[in-house]
Design a protein around this motif. Sequence first.
Motif, PDB file in Angstrom:
ATOM      1  N   ASN B 260      -4.858  -3.208   3.322  1.00  0.00           N
ATOM      2  CA  ASN B 260      -5.141  -2.449   2.104  1.00  0.00           C
ATOM      3  C   ASN B 260      -3.983  -2.612   1.133  1.00  0.00           C
ATOM      4  O   ASN B 260      -2.882  -3.022   1.514  1.00  0.00           O
ATOM      5  CB  ASN B 260      -5.379  -0.967   2.411  1.00  0.00           C
ATOM      6  CG  ASN B 260      -4.097  -0.242   2.778  1.00  0.00           C
ATOM      7  OD1 ASN B 260      -3.222  -0.039   1.938  1.00  0.00           O
ATOM      8  ND2 ASN B 260      -3.991   0.163   4.023  1.00  0.00           N
ATOM      9  N   MET B 262      -2.047  -0.495  -2.084  1.00  0.00           N
ATOM     10  CA  MET B 262      -1.926   0.739  -2.876  1.00  0.00           C
ATOM     11  C   MET B 262      -1.074   0.437  -4.099  1.00  0.00           C
ATOM     12  O   MET B 262      -0.135  -0.366  -4.018  1.00  0.00           O
ATOM     13  CB  MET B 262      -1.245   1.831  -2.059  1.00  0.00           C
ATOM     14  CG  MET B 262      -2.082   2.301  -0.881  1.00  0.00           C
ATOM     15  SD  MET B 262      -1.197   3.494   0.141  1.00  0.00           S
ATOM     16  CE  MET B 262      -1.382   4.972  -0.790  1.00  0.00           C
ATOM     17  N   CYS B 287       4.713  -1.703   5.892  1.00  0.00           N
ATOM     18  CA  CYS B 287       4.340  -1.834   4.475  1.00  0.00           C
ATOM     19  C   CYS B 287       5.335  -2.736   3.741  1.00  0.00           C
ATOM     20  O   CYS B 287       6.522  -2.784   4.094  1.00  0.00           O
ATOM     21  CB  CYS B 287       4.339  -0.464   3.800  1.00  0.00           C
ATOM     22  SG  CYS B 287       2.963   0.540   4.325  1.00  0.00           S
ATOM     23  N   SER B 301      -0.234  -3.105   2.997  1.00  0.00           N
ATOM     24  CA  SER B 301      -0.191  -2.574   4.353  1.00  0.00           C
ATOM     25  C   SER B 301      -1.169  -3.349   5.228  1.00  0.00           C
ATOM     26  O   SER B 301      -2.148  -3.923   4.730  1.00  0.00           O
ATOM     27  CB  SER B 301      -0.562  -1.086   4.331  1.00  0.00           C
ATOM     28  OG  SER B 301      -0.710  -0.608   5.639  1.00  0.00           O
ATOM     29  N   LYS B 306      -9.166   4.059   5.986  1.00  0.00           N
ATOM     30  CA  LYS B 306      -8.881   5.003   4.893  1.00  0.00           C
ATOM     31  C   LYS B 306      -7.955   6.126   5.342  1.00  0.00           C
ATOM     32  O   LYS B 306      -7.089   6.553   4.570  1.00  0.00           O
ATOM     33  CB  LYS B 306     -10.192   5.625   4.391  1.00  0.00           C
ATOM     34  CG  LYS B 306     -10.885   4.811   3.316  1.00  0.00           C
ATOM     35  CD  LYS B 306     -12.046   5.603   2.747  1.00  0.00           C
ATOM     36  CE  LYS B 306     -12.830   4.716   1.792  1.00  0.00           C
ATOM     37  NZ  LYS B 306     -14.088   5.324   1.384  1.00  0.00           N
ATOM     38  N   LEU B 309      -4.201   5.659   5.166  1.00  0.00           N
ATOM     39  CA  LEU B 309      -3.859   5.407   3.764  1.00  0.00           C
ATOM     40  C   LEU B 309      -3.827   6.730   2.994  1.00  0.00           C
ATOM     41  O   LEU B 309      -2.883   6.993   2.237  1.00  0.00           O
ATOM     42  CB  LEU B 309      -4.946   4.494   3.195  1.00  0.00           C
ATOM     43  CG  LEU B 309      -4.782   3.844   1.837  1.00  0.00           C
ATOM     44  CD1 LEU B 309      -5.599   2.559   1.814  1.00  0.00           C
ATOM     45  CD2 LEU B 309      -5.311   4.743   0.745  1.00  0.00           C
ATOM     46  N   TYR B 338      -5.973   2.591  -4.800  1.00  0.00           N
ATOM     47  CA  TYR B 338      -5.957   1.771  -3.580  1.00  0.00           C
ATOM     48  C   TYR B 338      -7.147   0.818  -3.558  1.00  0.00           C
ATOM     49  O   TYR B 338      -8.144   1.032  -4.229  1.00  0.00           O
ATOM     50  CB  TYR B 338      -5.964   2.663  -2.326  1.00  0.00           C
ATOM     51  CG  TYR B 338      -7.269   3.383  -2.103  1.00  0.00           C
ATOM     52  CD1 TYR B 338      -7.507   4.626  -2.684  1.00  0.00           C
ATOM     53  CD2 TYR B 338      -8.280   2.812  -1.332  1.00  0.00           C
ATOM     54  CE1 TYR B 338      -8.702   5.277  -2.503  1.00  0.00           C
ATOM     55  CE2 TYR B 338      -9.485   3.458  -1.147  1.00  0.00           C
ATOM     56  CZ  TYR B 338      -9.692   4.695  -1.726  1.00  0.00           C
ATOM     57  OH  TYR B 338     -10.879   5.336  -1.545  1.00  0.00           O
TER      58      TYR B 338
END
Lengths: 236, 361
Positions: B260, B262, B287, B301, B306, B309, B338
């Motif tokens: 993911n 962000m 990260c 990451s 979800k 996160l 995100y």
Amino acid sequence: MSELTIFNYTTLILDLGTIVMLIGLLMVTNVLRQRGRADDKLFFYMVIIAMVIAGSDIVGYLADGKSFFGAPFVQQAGMQVFYLTFTLEAMVWTYYADVRFKGWHMNYSILRKVIFYIPGFILLTTIFINSFNGCIFYVSEENVYYRGPLFIPMYVVIVFYFIWGFATMTRYRNAGTGRSLIPLWIYFMPIILGVVVTFILGSTSLAPVGIAVSIMFTHLGSMNEITDTEYEEGEV
Amino acid sequence: MSFVSMIPDEVLASFYLNSIAIVLLVGVIVLYGRAGRRDKTEKRIFSDMALLIILLSVSYVFETAVSEQIVPLHYKIIIAEEVLHDIVLNGFCIAWILYANYRMYKGFGYVKRKKWLYLAPFFILLVLNMANMFFPVFRYYGDDMKVHDTALFILQDIIRYGYMVVAAVQLYKHNKEEGSSRFFNMITFVFPAAAGAVLHDLTPYYIQTLSLGMAVGLALLYAEIANEQSFCDRETGFFDRSYVEHMAELISNKKYDVGNVMVFDLEGSENIADFCKILKKQLPVDCEPIRLKKDEILVLSTVNEKAPLFMVAEDVKMSVEEYNEKNSENPMDVKIRYQLKKKKESGYELFDRVLKRLNAR
């Protein structure tokens, strides 16, 4: 100071120079530590341990053969700390190589990691109990240092961990971009030379400075890696 | 072992000290030479400086061997070697002046304009060094079969070290004005070299710390250069925007698996450094934060779910609220966006998609 031999001076200068270089390295890497990454923290601990190795080396080597009050105890304590931190450095180095170069690919189980470090922990325990049985080294009543029966096995374990760390660094870096990377000998040679020369000659301790030089090269090589893109601007 | 025991301890001590300097410098030359993003002229001058120190180290070992009369030589050859030693040290000073000026002005124009100030004294020294082969200008061979310094030798030292210090101070001031003194701390070079020079004079002749001090200083100098030219953002310690392409390569080679992305947007806020401190405490280990813009941080990451996160986002928001309570006159306003990896989407495709949306690629 009048009892200091030529090699005492040399060891003192080399170890003090090592500490100065490592302090400089800590200053230079300060901004990188602000990222808070695990490998940067491990690198910091490696540098600190290397400084303790150099400091204990000064104490142990300078006290050897001297006649001041408490000299045998000072030498025994200095060399105990030296070998403990030397072993710890080798183990931390291997772990640093795992975290730095394998990082998120580290899928080993905790059991596997524990088994891998068992020889190191056994060695640390053996060095600790050396104070009572002199199995690795002992100091005579005349304050002279002698090697014990487990001296060579101790170095075998320490060198094993260093070699494993370097092998990890080479394997995972080469497996990445496929570029021709920094040769292994840059990291390997100083520490192996330092350990081998100290082991064979014993007159001057080069192991701490060998470790410090290897740590310096590891840092410079890592910095090279993250800036290794083609330089497109022309020459002035 | 028997060969080693034949060598006087003084020569062995000199050999140990200088060989450490040589190993350090060889490593620095190789590492600097293999670095990609480096100015070639700067690389060349730096390598020349390192090579001169290597020559100096070799000459020190040779001098000690001659002093201990291991190597019986005619006195003229001994004097010639000492003269060469002086020329090498003076050559290093010239290289250092050129290096400092090249870094400041990205060329040699300034030094060329001021050649009478900068370079002429060293050429005069070179002429005097050559004359020393025939007359006792700086050094002479005494009746005790050892080399001694004349009174003029101090003048040579003053010129050498004076110019080195002046060039270092100029470079420091220039870097401070340019705003990069944080990376280019002169202490990391000057202190080891100066300590080596002082100890060299205070300790017995076989303890030669000058070359060792200069080698340590040069290695640390290279570490500073590497810092300066790395992908490191000076204000926050995170990677900067130029790291994006390097990260893209790592992801495409599967060295990093993006789950993911962000984006933390401070929307013009000035307290980015404080926000980054909060972020460092809250971000998990795997990260990779990159400072894309002045007020925008991109965080990659490996997690593709979800829940973790959102936990990170909530922790960051809470920390920002605590910060704003204590700093009500200068609060932070953070927007968190995100992107998760879609089905059958690779990490590289996710990364590329996000960067295009942010106009960062």
